[in-house]
Design an enzyme around this catalytic site. Structure first.
Site, PDB file in Angstrom:
ATOM      1  N   ASP A 178       0.817  -1.218   0.000  1.00 50.69           N
ATOM      2  CA  ASP A 178       0.000   0.000   0.000  1.00 50.69           C
ATOM      3  C   ASP A 178       0.844   1.259   0.000  1.00 50.69           C
ATOM      4  OD1 ASP A 178       0.945  -0.295   2.648  1.00 50.69           O
ATOM      5  OD2 ASP A 178      -0.951  -1.139   3.314  1.00 50.69           O
ATOM      6  N   ASN A 186      -7.849  -3.611  14.217  1.00 51.08           N
ATOM      7  CA  ASN A 186      -9.192  -3.966  13.760  1.00 51.08           C
ATOM      8  C   ASN A 186      -9.177  -5.142  12.783  1.00 51.08           C
ATOM      9  OD1 ASN A 186      -8.137  -2.810  11.454  1.00 51.08           O
ATOM     10  ND2 ASN A 186      -9.609  -1.124  11.345  1.00 51.08           N
ATOM     11  N   HIS A 226      -7.266  -5.395  10.027  1.00 49.11           N
ATOM     12  CA  HIS A 226      -6.983  -5.111   8.625  1.00 49.11           C
ATOM     13  C   HIS A 226      -5.634  -5.685   8.199  1.00 49.11           C
ATOM     14  CE1 HIS A 226      -4.984  -1.112   9.891  1.00 49.11           C
ATOM     15  NE2 HIS A 226      -4.050  -1.780   9.268  1.00 49.11           N
ATOM     16  N   GLU A 255      -9.671  -2.351   5.199  1.00 53.92           N
ATOM     17  CA  GLU A 255     -10.379  -2.128   6.449  1.00 53.92           C
ATOM     18  C   GLU A 255     -11.605  -3.045   6.554  1.00 53.92           C
ATOM     19  OE1 GLU A 255      -8.853  -0.495   8.515  1.00 53.92           O
ATOM     20  OE2 GLU A 255      -8.185   1.492   7.891  1.00 53.92           O
TER      21      GLU A 255
END
Length: 251
Positions: free
Chosen positions: A67, A136, A138, A143
């Site tokens: 990313d 979370n 990811h 996400e």
């Protein structure tokens, strides 16, 4: 799925570096998928030491990063291009022409994402993908609630992700709110995956990824479906796992 539980961050980093080094030794022209953030830093330091000792050669290696922040140029000190160059690439003999990182300044994001996917396919696909994991759940910047079938795409970052990443910026207001990320589908097409996790704050996400329901609400849970994935976690990150059960079921 294989789970490797180690005592601390240093051991996690060494285990991960050994796996990456072995991949390169066995296949010098390997295609590597690389991650950024604080978790893989130790792994990169270990790989640099292994390279300096003359045990591995990066000259034929091709890399694709997971990313990049949208809106940050390559020379921005918070960009992932800058991170990779400063923390890894410039310390090895890797051919920078074989380094691929999404362009966070691309005018046409859709075209950038499509071209990134084409480059991965043209390279023959990713042999070994390195992942971290967010609180979370990811992986990459995928996400919760992002569909599993997504390829490289633009994502809007969750508040928790922005908060977690704000430690790298002067203030939370400077953290980009969007990024370009490899999608879950792209990650899952990698031939081999290793996921690194360190610290108690990752324990819930690791447990959910290993034992939870497979759902886009916890993106890393999809790794349960991959034929060759290894979690390398320290004791704190593994604190919510039933290690005896894991030894029986996975190791």
């Amino acid at each position: 799925m294989r789970i490797i539980c180690v005592d601390n961050y240093e051991q996690m980093s060494k285990k991960a570096a050994n796996i990456v080094a072995s991949q390169i030794i066995l296949k010098p022209n390997s295609v590597l998928g690389l991650a950024t953030g604080s978790t893989p830093l130790g792994m990169y330091k270990q790989l640099i030491k292994t390279y300096e000792a003359g045990h591995i050669d990066f000259q034929e290696v091709t890399t694709f990063n997971l990313d990049e922040y949208y809106g940050l140029s390559r020379d921005n000190k918070q960009s992932y291009y800058y991170y990779m160059y400063e923390n890894f690439f410039k310390h090895t003999n890797i051919d920078m022409r074989k380094v691929n990182i999404p362009n966070g300044m691309a005018k046409d994001i859709n075209e950038e994402c499509c071209e990134y996917e084409k480059k991965i396919r043209k390279s023959g696909g990713i042999d070994l993908q390195v992942l971290g994991i967010g609180r979370n759940g990811h992986i990459g910047f995928n996400e919760p609630d992002i569909k599993f079938e997504a390829t490289t795409h633009m994502v809007k970052l969750d508040e928790q992700t922005i908060k977690d990443n704000s430690r790298f910026f002067k203030s939370i207001d400077e953290v980009p709110t969007s990024a370009i990320s490899m999608g879950i589908k792209t990650i899952m097409q990698s031939r081999k995956i290793i996921l690194l996790a360190s610290g108690e704050e990752k324990a819930d996400a690791v447990n959910g990824a290993v034992n939870g329901k497979i759902t886009p609400e916890l993106p890393a849970s999809v790794l349960q479906l991959h034929p060759d994935v290894t979690f390398i976690v320290d004791k704190e990150a593994a604190s919510k796992l039933d290690l005896e059960k894991i030894k029986k079921d996975y190791c």
